[in-house]
Design an enzyme around this catalytic site. Structure first.
Site, PDB file in Angstrom:
ATOM      1  N   GLY A 135      -2.115  90.102 -57.432  1.00  0.00           N
ATOM      2  CA  GLY A 135      -3.493  89.996 -56.971  1.00  0.00           C
ATOM      3  C   GLY A 135      -4.093  91.357 -56.692  1.00  0.00           C
ATOM      4  NE  ARG A 167     -11.013  88.546 -57.287  1.00  0.00           N
ATOM      5  CZ  ARG A 167     -11.682  87.783 -56.438  1.00  0.00           C
ATOM      6  NH1 ARG A 167     -12.669  88.307 -55.722  1.00  0.00           N
ATOM      7  NH2 ARG A 167     -11.394  86.512 -56.290  1.00  0.00           N
ATOM      8  CE1 TYR A 217      -4.026  81.517 -46.864  1.00  0.00           C
ATOM      9  CE2 TYR A 217      -4.217  81.448 -44.475  1.00  0.00           C
ATOM     10  CZ  TYR A 217      -4.141  82.171 -45.652  1.00  0.00           C
ATOM     11  OH  TYR A 217      -4.167  83.551 -45.610  1.00  0.00           O
ATOM     12  CB  THR A 232       1.564  78.511 -47.788  1.00  0.00           C
ATOM     13  OG1 THR A 232       0.311  79.132 -47.442  1.00  0.00           O
ATOM     14  CG2 THR A 232       1.300  77.145 -48.396  1.00  0.00           C
ATOM     15  CE  LYS A 233      -1.025  83.743 -46.990  1.00  0.00           C
ATOM     16  NZ  LYS A 233      -0.636  84.812 -47.945  1.00  0.00           N
TER      17      LYS A 233
END
Length: 237
Positions: free
Chosen positions: A10, A13, A151, A154-155
């Site tokens: 990733g 940007r 989310y 997952t973190k």
């Protein structure tokens, strides 16, 4: 003299780009991974090259484990060894309870949780000694957010993965994580003044804050297994 090759997933940007540029300033050549942002990846490569480092871009859908394996095979053939992996690629969808589909769940877990593991597993094989893996976690891995439960899960898994890999890959590879707070708002989002007042340092973070924490881990030879939270103290407010 280069410190070797680093890959930032990733990295085309936003936060990934800032991390890539910081590693270039630290003396690393860069592989800029991207999924669809080809023009931005090429621009980031140009900026890395302007800092006197080599750079090339590689496109892969990290939700596909076979694509991950092919990417690192290509890196091995082209670069020989790898010094640094930064697992930065992730998705951050709002997922209110009652609206979450299996496809949303599967895509989120595949990119945010499964991909970093398989990237780390493949990268470690290219790190004969003194390699570093940095996972970009989130304060959401510790602080529950009702509209982002999958989310956050997952973190949280990424933080535990950091600890486990630090033990499994020692002593040749160190593994750390950075947990950003609000460092770069998603496109179209705005942080209201009330939320800003909850940050003890009274400002939003900037991508460079996170990039410098990544560099600290990379350059700290006795650091492994820990997560650095960079959130201006917001977790404790």
């Amino acid at each position: 003299m280069s410190n070797g090759w680093a890959i930032v997933t990733g990295g085309a940007r936003r936060l990934g780009k800032s991390i890539a540029l910081e590693l270039a300033r630290a003396g690393y050549n860069l592989i800029i991974h991207y999924n669809a942002a080809q023009a931005e990846a090429e621009q980031t490569c140009s900026e890395v090259q302007s800092l006197g480092r080599e750079a090339w871009a590689y496109s892969a859908d990290l939700r596909d484990v076979a694509a991950i394996e092919t990417m690192f095979q290509t890196i091995g053939e082209r670069c020989g060894t790898l010094a640094v992996l930064v697992n930065s690629a992730a998705d951050f969808p709002r997922t209110p309870i009652g609206s979450i589909s299996q496809q949303t769940w599967d895509d989120l877990v595949a990119l945010n949780q499964r991909a970093p593991f398989f990237c780390a597993q493949a990268a470690a094989k290219l790190m004969p000694e003194h390699g570093v893996i940095v996972n970009i976690a989130d304060v959401g891995g510790e602080v529950p957010w009702p509209s982002f439960v999958p989310y956050g899960m997952t973190k949280a898994a990424l933080i535990m993965m950091t600890r486990g890999l630090a033990l499994a890959l020692a002593p040749n590879v160190r593994v750390g994580a950075v947990g950003p707070g609000v460092a770069l708002l998603p496109d179209g989002w705005q942080e209201d003044s009330n939320s800003l007042n909850k940050i003890p340092l009274k400002r939003l973070g900037v991508p460079e804050d996170i990039a410098k924490a990544v560099r600290f881990i990379v350059e700290s030879p006795y650091f492994t297994g820990e997560t650095i939270f960079v959130d201006g103290g917001r977790r404790w407010a």
